[in-house]
Enzyme design. Structure first.
Site, mmCIF file in Angstrom:
data_model
loop_
_atom_site.group_PDB
_atom_site.id
_atom_site.type_symbol
_atom_site.label_atom_id
_atom_site.label_comp_id
_atom_site.label_asym_id
_atom_site.label_seq_id
_atom_site.Cartn_x
_atom_site.Cartn_y
_atom_site.Cartn_z
ATOM 1 C CG ASP A 173 -1.771 -1.218 1.341
ATOM 2 O OD1 ASP A 173 -1.684 -2.072 0.505
ATOM 3 O OD2 ASP A 173 -2.828 -1.194 2.276
ATOM 4 C CD GLU A 407 -0.789 -6.134 9.114
ATOM 5 O OE1 GLU A 407 -0.894 -5.521 10.098
ATOM 6 O OE2 GLU A 407 -1.183 -5.667 7.986
HETATM 7 C C1 DGY Z 1 -5.884 -2.288 3.967
HETATM 8 O O1 DGY Z 1 -6.995 -2.194 4.417
HETATM 9 O O2 DGY Z 1 -5.043 -1.733 4.735
HETATM 10 C C2 DGY Z 1 -5.729 -3.221 2.786
HETATM 11 O O3 DGY Z 1 -4.152 -3.117 2.723
HETATM 12 C C3 DGY Z 1 -6.337 -2.652 1.585
HETATM 13 O O4 DGY Z 1 -6.646 -3.906 1.343
#
Ligand code: DGY
Length: 440
Positions: A173, A407
């Protein structure tokens, strides 16, 4: 050999996947990601296949209910849990504006096309391969349709590389690779629909999540797509963020190769897959390879220029056999050199350790991610880079053992932190561990 340490880790990893199962699919993590995510599911089924084939089937059946009629596989398939808190939900995406959307509630963008390889790796763990072939047979045409969509609608110039149109599509992201293209969207100058983030309600993850300015741009792009009724040609013509990403394309190429293995098992022709693969490999090397850094770069299609930002996504083409032997040796030197490796760090940070703006704690701007290590491990093995492959495996297992199934992780061995970052109980971290542990 399976030691006591490995046995305990394996049980804890299974516990994570079992807790995240909701009867229909495995959530990446119930609080932060309470629905079904596309590429997460790919990694999840590989780990699940080591001990629960029925759930592999159910997870994949649920996911493919969300496939659009043009082959697009959305990045989120929404479940029905009324307690699930997530933004943007189905009412924001408004996928029903697309003529191609299915009944199932989904988002309107895709994610790295992992299912060719996920199905292949899962199949190799299947307790009964004859029975498993039924699933291969059911999913093969759907995955083929997904690849056809990417090589048709996401490659209008027919170059052999699929583009992404939102930073959520590559799954990385807030990678620094996207910064320059996102700068084209000035949140002060454009209209952004009102919205409320839900990810910041997770107290552990909040500190490391993307910024408000990032979210404004993510939301702006979603609004652009829904206003275009998700028509690809309109999006390609108006979106300020159109990028060819080496991670996304390497995954697509590896999945294409694994689909060829599946096709042979099912007595299906492989010519189309072979043609896609040959063209894509040639273009990755002609367009994205950077001999100065020993990495593959992303390409900004709007500006028609290379994005020279050094992230671990540029190492992943090893996975798909894209580099020649000489290029692979150079990639190995990059991976083991000061950009990604030092005595004081875990393999592999997602952003160059030499970058002035590396952030060791923030999401995709530096931390180690276990799925990236798994992809890189597969690539290193493929080129017989056994020492670095073993480092990737042992570092990953040690991070999970020391800090838990988080994560992402601080790449500094002496960071002083006692935990991982983001959400804990994260499914793909557990799943990649299960795959590695099945090898011991
Ligand atoms: C989030 O919501 O952080 C995801 O990476 C988007 O799919």
């Amino acid at each position: 050999m399976m030691t006591q340490y490995h046995k305990i880790l394996r049980q804890s990893a299974r516990d994570v996947l079992d807790r995240n199962w909701n009867g229909h699919f495995t959530r990446p993590a119930p609080s932060l990601y309470p629905h079904q995510w596309n590429w997460d599911t790919g990694f999840i089924v590989i780990g699940l296949a080591t001990y629960d084939w029925k759930r592999v089937e159910k997870d994949l059946q649920f996911l493919f209910r969300g496939q659009w009629k043009n082959g697009m596989l959305p990045h989120i398939i929404f479940g029905n849990d009324p307690e699930a808190r997530y933004f943007p939900g189905p009412e924001f995406w408004q996928a029903e504006r697309a003529s191609m959307a299915p009944e199932q509630a989904t988002s309107g963008i895709t994610q790295p096309p992992v299912f060719g390889f996920a199905l292949w790796h899962a199949y190799r763990h299947a307790p009964n391969r004859d029975e498993a072939k039924t699933l291969l047979r059911a999913l093969y045409p759907k995955i083929l349709a997904q690849h056809a969509y990417l090589y048709r609608d996401r490659d209008p110039a027919q170059e052999g590389l699929a583009y992404i149109c939102h930073p959520w599509e590559p799954g990385t992201d807030n990678s620094p690779t996207w910064d320059s293209a996102l700068q084209r969207i000035d949140p002060q100058q454009v209209s952004i629909p009102p919205y409320t983030r839900k990810d910041l309600q997770n107290p552990r993850a909040a500190a490391h999540r993307p910024t408000q300015a990032d979210y404004d741009r993510y939301v702006y792009l979603v609004d652009l797509f829904r206003s275009a009724d998700y028509e690809e040609a309109k999006i390609a013509a108006t979106c300020p963020f159109i990028i060819q990403d080496p991670l996304f394309n390497a995954i697509l190429i590896y999945s294409t190769e694994c689909l060829m293995h599946i096709a042979r098992l099912l007595d299906e022709p492989t010519n189309q897959l072979e043609a896609w693969r040959t063209r894509a490999v040639a273009q990755m090397n002609a367009k994205l390879w950077n001999p100065q850094t020993g990495l593959y770069d992303a390409w900004d299609v709007v500006q028609d220029q290379r994005i020279e930002i050094q992230t671990s996504s540029g190492l992943i083409p090893l996975l798909a056999g894209i580099p020649s032997k000489t290029q692979a040796e150079q990639i190995q030197r990059t991976l083991e050199g000061p950009m990604f490796s030092s005595r004081d760090t875990w393999l592999c940070p997602t952003y160059s350790l030499l970058a002035e703006d590396i952030n060791y704690e923030k999401y995709w701007r530096g931390p180690v991610w276990i799925n990236m290590n798994w992809l890189l491990y597969q690539g290193a093995k493929r080129y017989n880079l056994d020492t670095v492959a073993e480092r990737l495996r042992t570092d990953s297992l040690e991070l999970l053992n020391r800090f838990g199934f988080y994560e992402y992780f601080d790449p500094r061995r002496k960071s002083g932190t006692r935990e991982g970052y983001g959400t804990d109980q994260f499914s793909w971290s557990a799943s990649c561990a299960l795959d590695w542990l099945a090898e011991t």
